[in-house]
Design an enzyme around this catalytic site. Structure first.
Site, mmCIF file in Angstrom:
data_model
loop_
_atom_site.group_PDB
_atom_site.id
_atom_site.type_symbol
_atom_site.label_atom_id
_atom_site.label_comp_id
_atom_site.label_asym_id
_atom_site.label_seq_id
_atom_site.Cartn_x
_atom_site.Cartn_y
_atom_site.Cartn_z
ATOM 1 N N LEU A 181 63.583 55.156 86.577
ATOM 2 C CA LEU A 181 63.212 55.335 88.003
ATOM 3 C C LEU A 181 64.443 55.133 89.152
ATOM 4 C CD1 LEU A 181 60.014 53.578 88.523
ATOM 5 C CD2 LEU A 181 60.307 56.050 88.087
ATOM 6 N N ASN A 184 52.324 55.803 90.914
ATOM 7 C CA ASN A 184 52.952 55.605 89.649
ATOM 8 C C ASN A 184 52.629 54.386 89.087
ATOM 9 O OD1 ASN A 184 54.001 55.837 87.186
ATOM 10 N ND2 ASN A 184 55.923 56.778 87.845
ATOM 11 N N CYS A 235 54.638 53.933 84.565
ATOM 12 C CA CYS A 235 56.088 54.356 83.934
ATOM 13 C C CYS A 235 56.443 53.395 82.655
ATOM 14 C CB CYS A 235 57.044 54.143 85.044
ATOM 15 S SG CYS A 235 58.960 54.264 84.509
ATOM 16 N N LYS A 240 48.434 57.967 89.030
ATOM 17 C CA LYS A 240 49.028 58.497 87.648
ATOM 18 C C LYS A 240 48.726 57.538 86.396
ATOM 19 C CE LYS A 240 52.204 61.422 85.607
ATOM 20 N NZ LYS A 240 53.746 61.723 86.002
HETATM 21 C C1 SIN Z 1 61.617 57.135 84.689
HETATM 22 O O1 SIN Z 1 62.218 57.361 85.558
HETATM 23 O O2 SIN Z 1 61.734 56.271 83.577
HETATM 24 C C2 SIN Z 1 60.380 58.166 84.144
HETATM 25 C C3 SIN Z 1 59.202 58.098 85.275
HETATM 26 C C4 SIN Z 1 57.833 57.741 84.817
HETATM 27 O O3 SIN Z 1 57.768 57.790 83.397
HETATM 28 O O4 SIN Z 1 56.989 57.573 85.512
#
Ligand code: SIN
Length: 288
Positions: free
Chosen positions: A74, A128, A131, A165
């Protein structure tokens, strides 16, 4: 094939998965041609956090048979950086904007939701909670009660529709989806990536700088289809299905399993115009 997604009108059902299409870089590369033939019917931003983040150390990607492992972590400019630099450019896209947010606590998530919801440019907000590359995110979304507490906390802070999500790395994704719905979510999206790992063939140590990552692409499609079907059977709110979709037939499978919309992820890296092709193929299949 017009879609009403939580009261927001879309010209069709094809979205991008968060973080899989950089619309700002694409605009730089393709100019206004991108706006004339934009590949998605709504655009989902890369996930933003309250504070700026560098992301995980490299390497961040590994190709698997029919898939990809990412350990991006992220990276983003933080909320203020997003407002100052990215939001004005994303507001020029010809489709509704969905802003994806992730908080390291319920209070952080609340601030992100409240501030994002104050912006006219933002049509919907995606939480989200899935992740795999940032521990707190996955922990929140893997547990129905934790997910419900997060949604209950942020629900009163905005009138924007909230999409949760979901992670496939949960014992029972349908139970998490039901908990999110009961707590006030307007839609759910799934799947995020499945936790995975690769070893450097020379050192036998983990290849990815973040040690583990998230697997996406055609390799996960059958798992995603099953989870979309079981979640759609458990909730009454719209489901946005994703996971290895690379053709109109795949998209149509997800919609037959109960998805109201579909999102294209890893396929965007192979073909930035995949959304256009998949929407056209899907249109031919459903006769519109
Ligand atoms: C990431 O940036 O590591 C991926 C984002 C995610 O899986 O939500």
């Amino acid at each position: 094939m017009k879609i009403d997604l939580c009261g927001i009108q879309l010209a069709g059902p094809v979205l991008n998965g968060s973080g899989t299409f950089d619309a700002i870089a694409a605009r730089r590369a393709f100019g206004d041609a991108l706006l004339e033939r934009f590949p998605f019917h709504a655009f989902v931003s890369k996930t933003i956090t309250l504070a700026p983040r560098e992301g995980n150390p490299p390497p961040r990607l590994w190709e698997t048979p029919a898939g990809l492992i990412n350990s991006i972590g992220l990276p983003n400019k933080g909320l203020e950086g997003f407002f100052a630099h990215d939001l004005p450019e994303l507001a020029e896209l010809p489709v509704p904007l969905i802003v994806s947010v992730m908080g390291f606590s319920r209070d952080e998530l609340g601030t992100l939701v409240q501030r994002a919801g104050e912006r006219d440019e933002v049509a919907l907000i995606e939480l989200n909670v899935s992740c795999p590359n940032v521990e707190t995110g996955l922990v929140m979304g893997a547990d129905p009660a934790e997910t419900a507490r997060a949604v209950e906390h942020v629900r009163p802070l905005t009138d924007r529709p909230l999409i949760v999500k979901l992670t496939p790395n949960a014992t029972d994704p349908a139970a998490v989806a039901s908990a999110a719905e009961q707590a006030g979510a307007d839609a759910v999206s799934l799947i995020n990536t499945l936790k995975g790992m690769a070893l450097d063939p020379r050192t036998r140590q983990p290849w990815l700088g973040g040690t583990t990552g998230g697997v996406s692409g055609p390799a996960v499609r059958a798992i995603a289809l099953e989870q979309v079907g079981s979640v759609a059977a458990a909730v009454g709110i719209p489901v946005i299905g994703m996971g290895g979709i690379a053709s109109g037939r795949h998209a149509s499978d997800f919609m037959s399993a109960g998805a109201a919309c579909v999102a294209i992820g890893t396929e965007n890296f192979r073909d930035p115009a995949a959304g256009l092709r998949i929407a056209a193929e899907l249109g031919e299949r459903v006769g519109v």
